[in-house]
Design an enzyme around this catalytic site. Structure first.
Site, PDB file in Angstrom:
ATOM      1  N   ASP A  13     -28.636 -17.039   6.877  1.00 26.84           N
ATOM      2  CA  ASP A  13     -28.170 -15.647   6.980  1.00 26.84           C
ATOM      3  C   ASP A  13     -29.199 -14.658   6.446  1.00 26.84           C
ATOM      4  O   ASP A  13     -28.851 -13.547   6.039  1.00 26.84           O
ATOM      5  CB  ASP A  13     -26.836 -15.451   6.232  1.00 26.84           C
ATOM      6  CG  ASP A  13     -25.778 -16.445   6.636  1.00 26.84           C
ATOM      7  OD1 ASP A  13     -25.585 -16.635   7.838  1.00 26.84           O
ATOM      8  OD2 ASP A  13     -25.134 -17.037   5.743  1.00 26.84           O
ATOM      9  N   LYS A  16     -33.203 -14.048  10.236  1.00 23.13           N
ATOM     10  CA  LYS A  16     -34.262 -14.640  11.057  1.00 23.13           C
ATOM     11  C   LYS A  16     -34.192 -14.161  12.503  1.00 23.13           C
ATOM     12  O   LYS A  16     -35.225 -13.945  13.146  1.00 23.13           O
ATOM     13  CB  LYS A  16     -34.170 -16.167  11.006  1.00 23.13           C
ATOM     14  CG  LYS A  16     -34.443 -16.749   9.632  1.00 23.13           C
ATOM     15  CD  LYS A  16     -34.341 -18.256   9.619  1.00 23.13           C
ATOM     16  CE  LYS A  16     -32.924 -18.746   9.842  1.00 23.13           C
ATOM     17  NZ  LYS A  16     -31.976 -18.315   8.781  1.00 23.13           N
ATOM     18  N   GLY A  17     -32.978 -14.022  13.040  1.00 23.90           N
ATOM     19  CA  GLY A  17     -32.838 -13.567  14.416  1.00 23.90           C
ATOM     20  C   GLY A  17     -33.438 -12.200  14.617  1.00 23.90           C
ATOM     21  O   GLY A  17     -34.089 -11.926  15.643  1.00 23.90           O
ATOM     22  N   GLY A  40     -24.954 -18.355  13.172  1.00 20.41           N
ATOM     23  CA  GLY A  40     -25.282 -17.305  14.123  1.00 20.41           C
ATOM     24  C   GLY A  40     -26.461 -16.464  13.676  1.00 20.41           C
ATOM     25  O   GLY A  40     -26.642 -16.214  12.479  1.00 20.41           O
ATOM     26  N   HIS A  41     -27.292 -16.067  14.633  1.00 12.85           N
ATOM     27  CA  HIS A  41     -28.387 -15.145  14.379  1.00 12.85           C
ATOM     28  C   HIS A  41     -28.037 -13.814  15.034  1.00 12.85           C
ATOM     29  O   HIS A  41     -27.899 -13.738  16.259  1.00 12.85           O
ATOM     30  CB  HIS A  41     -29.695 -15.691  14.944  1.00 12.85           C
ATOM     31  CG  HIS A  41     -30.205 -16.878  14.187  1.00 12.85           C
ATOM     32  ND1 HIS A  41     -31.348 -17.564  14.545  1.00 12.85           N
ATOM     33  CD2 HIS A  41     -29.745 -17.494  13.080  1.00 12.85           C
ATOM     34  CE1 HIS A  41     -31.567 -18.546  13.681  1.00 12.85           C
ATOM     35  NE2 HIS A  41     -30.597 -18.524  12.800  1.00 12.85           N
ATOM     36  N   LYS A 141     -27.539 -44.286  16.957  1.00 16.68           N
ATOM     37  CA  LYS A 141     -27.897 -44.681  18.329  1.00 16.68           C
ATOM     38  C   LYS A 141     -26.692 -44.688  19.266  1.00 16.68           C
ATOM     39  O   LYS A 141     -26.640 -45.435  20.240  1.00 16.68           O
ATOM     40  CB  LYS A 141     -28.596 -46.048  18.345  1.00 16.68           C
ATOM     41  CG  LYS A 141     -29.807 -46.114  17.405  1.00 16.68           C
ATOM     42  CD  LYS A 141     -30.441 -47.489  17.426  1.00 16.68           C
ATOM     43  CE  LYS A 141     -31.537 -47.595  16.377  1.00 16.68           C
ATOM     44  NZ  LYS A 141     -31.047 -47.579  14.993  1.00 16.68           N
TER      45      LYS A 141
END
EC number: 6.3.4.4
Length: 419
Positions: A13, A16-17, A40-41, A141
Site C-alpha cells: 500500500d 507503487k501503482g 490493489g494498486h 506440483k
C-alpha cells in the site's frame, strides 16, 4: 535501455501503482512479476481512478505491452472483469499473459476462507482470495498452469489430478466443505470465463527478450512490500510469494535480469493492513486515516496508521537493494500537529536494524517540525515549505539512498522529481 524495478519498502500500500503509472509513459513494457488478486494498486490518471489487482499499472500507455509474468497466480474471472473495466474507460490494451503462470481457482478461495475460519483469532489476516493455496499447489506440483487453457484435454486431466489429491484433505479438515464441482465442470467454466484473454497467453520471455534486443525501457512492478515477503517479512504474517527486486527477473520471464534502477516506494508515514505488528502505531488514528483515505484497495479494511518507521523502511530499502526512493503521500501530513520519525527500536539505531518486528519493541522518536501550507500544487522541491523539505532530507539521510521522487497528490502531474 533501462530496466526499472518498482518495489515496496514497507508492508504494501505504499503507492507503487501511482509510481508505475507515472514511469510507464517512457516504457515499452510494464510487467507484474508476482502476487495475484489479493492486493490493489490505485491509479489516478486522465482515464479515471482505478484499483488494479492483476493488471500491471502501466496498462494505460497503449504503446506499453502489459505483461502478467510467470511468477503470478491469476484469478481468471477477476482478470476478465478487470480487463473489461479498463477497456470500458477507453483504454487500448496490449496484453501478454504467461503460459507458466498459475491459475487461482474459486476452490482456492474457498480453501483460503475455510482455513481462516478454522484459525479463528489466530488467523493470518488473509484477503481470502486463494493466493496461498494456489501457490501451495504450485509447490506441491498440483497447480494448474495458465497455458493449459489452450489445451482443454490436458486442463481437465490436470484438474482431475488436483481434485483427487485435494478434496479428501479438505473434507477431512473442514467437515463443512461442500464443494462438488467436477473437473469437467471446472474446465467448461474456465474456458468460458477466459474467452476475452486466452488469445494473449504466450511464452512472455520471447517478446520481452525482443524488446531487450531493441534497447527498450522495461518496467517491473511488485505487489506488497518487503515486510510481507515470504522469506524476509514478518513470518507468518506474510504474503505467499517473493516481493523483492531480486525476484523480478524470475517472476517476469527474464531470469538473467540485471536492473539499472530499483525504486523502493515508501509512504511519508507508516500504514499496514492485516495481521502483524506496527511498532509506530499512532494512539489516535481515525481522523488521520479518514483524511489520508487509508483503506485496503481490495477488502476496504481500515489500515493501521503510524509515524514513519525509519528502522523498518531502512531494512526494506536494503532488502530491495534500492538505488533510490519514491516517497508518496507527503501531502497527507499537512496540518499534522504531532510529526515524528522513528529512528531506532529500544536504543538500536537504523545502522543495526532489528527485524522482524515484534510487539515487544518500543520506538525511539525524533520530533519533526510540521507545516500547514497546502503543498499539492508544488512542482519542485524548492516550492515545498522548509519543514517539508527538512522532513524529506531527514528521511533521505536515514535511508542512505536518495529520495528522487516525492508525490504531493494522486495525479500524474503531482510528482516532484529531484536530481
Amino acid at each position: 535501455m533501462s530496466s526499472i524495478v518498482v518495489v515496496g519498502a514497507n508492508w504494501g500500500d505504499e503507492g507503487k501503482g501511482r509510481i508505475v503509472d507515472f514511469l510507464a509513459a517512457d516504457a515499452s513494457a510494464s510487467i507484474r512479476f508476482q502476487g495475484g488478486n489479493n492486493a490493489g494498486h490505485t491509479v489516478v490518471n486522465d482515464f479515471g481512478t482505478f484499483k488494479l489487482h492483476q493488471l500491471p499499472s502501466g496498462i494505460f500507455n497503449p504503446d506499453c505491452t502489459a505483461v502478467l509474468g510467470p511468477g503470478m497466480v491469476i484469478s481468471p474471472a477477476a482478470l476478465s472483469e478487470e480487463i473489461a473495466e479498463v477497456e470500458s474507460a477507453g483504454v487500448k490494451i496490449n496484453l501478454c499473459i504467461s503460459d507458466r503462470a498459475t491459475l487461482c481457482l474459486p476452490l482456492h478461495a474457498l480453501e483460503d476462507t475455510l482455513e481462516e475460519q478454522r484459525l479463528g483469532d489466530a488467523a493470518y489476516g488473509s484477503t481470502r482470495q486463494g493466493i496461498a493455496p494456489a501457490y501451495g499447489d504450485r509447490v506441491m506440483k498440483k497447480g494448474i498452469l495458465v497455458g493449459w487453457l489452450q489445451q482443454p484435454q490436458v486442463l481437465e486431466q490436470r484438474l482431475q489430478f488436483m481434485l483427487d489429491w485435494k478434496m479428501p484433505q479438505l473434507k477431512a479438515l473442514y467437515p463443512q466443505c461442500d464443494y462438488s464441482q467436477s473437473a469437467k465442470e471446472i474446465t467448461e467454466w474456465l474456458l468460458e470465463v477466459t474467452k476475452s484473454w486466452r488469445p494473449f497467453i504466450c511464452n512472455v520471455t520471447e517478446p520481452l527478450k525482443a524488446l531487450q534486443a531493441k534497447d527498450a525501457n522495461l518496467l517491473f512492478e511488485a505487489q506488497l512490500g518487503a515486510g510481507r515477503d515470504l522469506v524476509y517479512g514478518e513470518y507468518p504474517w506474510t504474503t505467499s510469494s517473493n516481493v523483492t527486486a531480486a525476484y523480478a527477473g524470475i517472476g517476469s520471464g527474464l531470469p538473467a535480469l540485471r536492473p539499472e534502477r530499483v525504486i523502493a516506494v515508501a509512504k511519508a508515514f507508516s500504514s499496514s493492513v492485516g495481521t502483524g505488528t506496527l511498532v509506530t502505531a499512532m494512539e489516535e488514528q481515525d481522523n488521520f486515516r479518514e483524511s489520508a483515505n487509508e483503506f485496503g484497495a481490495t477488502t476496504g479494511r481500515p489500515r493501521d496508521m503510524g509515524f514513519f518507521d525509519a528502522v523498518a523502511t531502512k531494512n526494506g530499502v536494503e532488502l530491495q537493494a534500492a538505488t533510490e526512493i519514491a516517497l508518496t503521500k507527503i501531502d497527507c501530513l499537512t496540518g499534522l500537529k504531532d510529526l515524528k520519525i522513528c529512528v531506532a527500536y529500544d536504543g538500536e539505531h537504523t545502522e543495526n536494524p532489528i527485524w522482524p518486528q515484534t510487539a515487544a519493541l518500543a520506538p525511539v522518536y525524533e520530533q519533526m517540525e510540521g507545516w500547514d501550507e497546502d503543498i499539492t500544487g508544488c512542482r519542485s522541491f524548492e516550492e515545498l515549505p522548509k519543514a517539508a523539505q527538512d522532513y524529506v532530507t531527514r528521511i533521505e539521510s536515514l535511508m542512505g539512498v536518495p529520495v528522487r521522487m516525492v508525490s504531493v497528490g494522486p495525479e500524474r502531474d503531482q510528482m516532484i522529481i529531484r536530481d
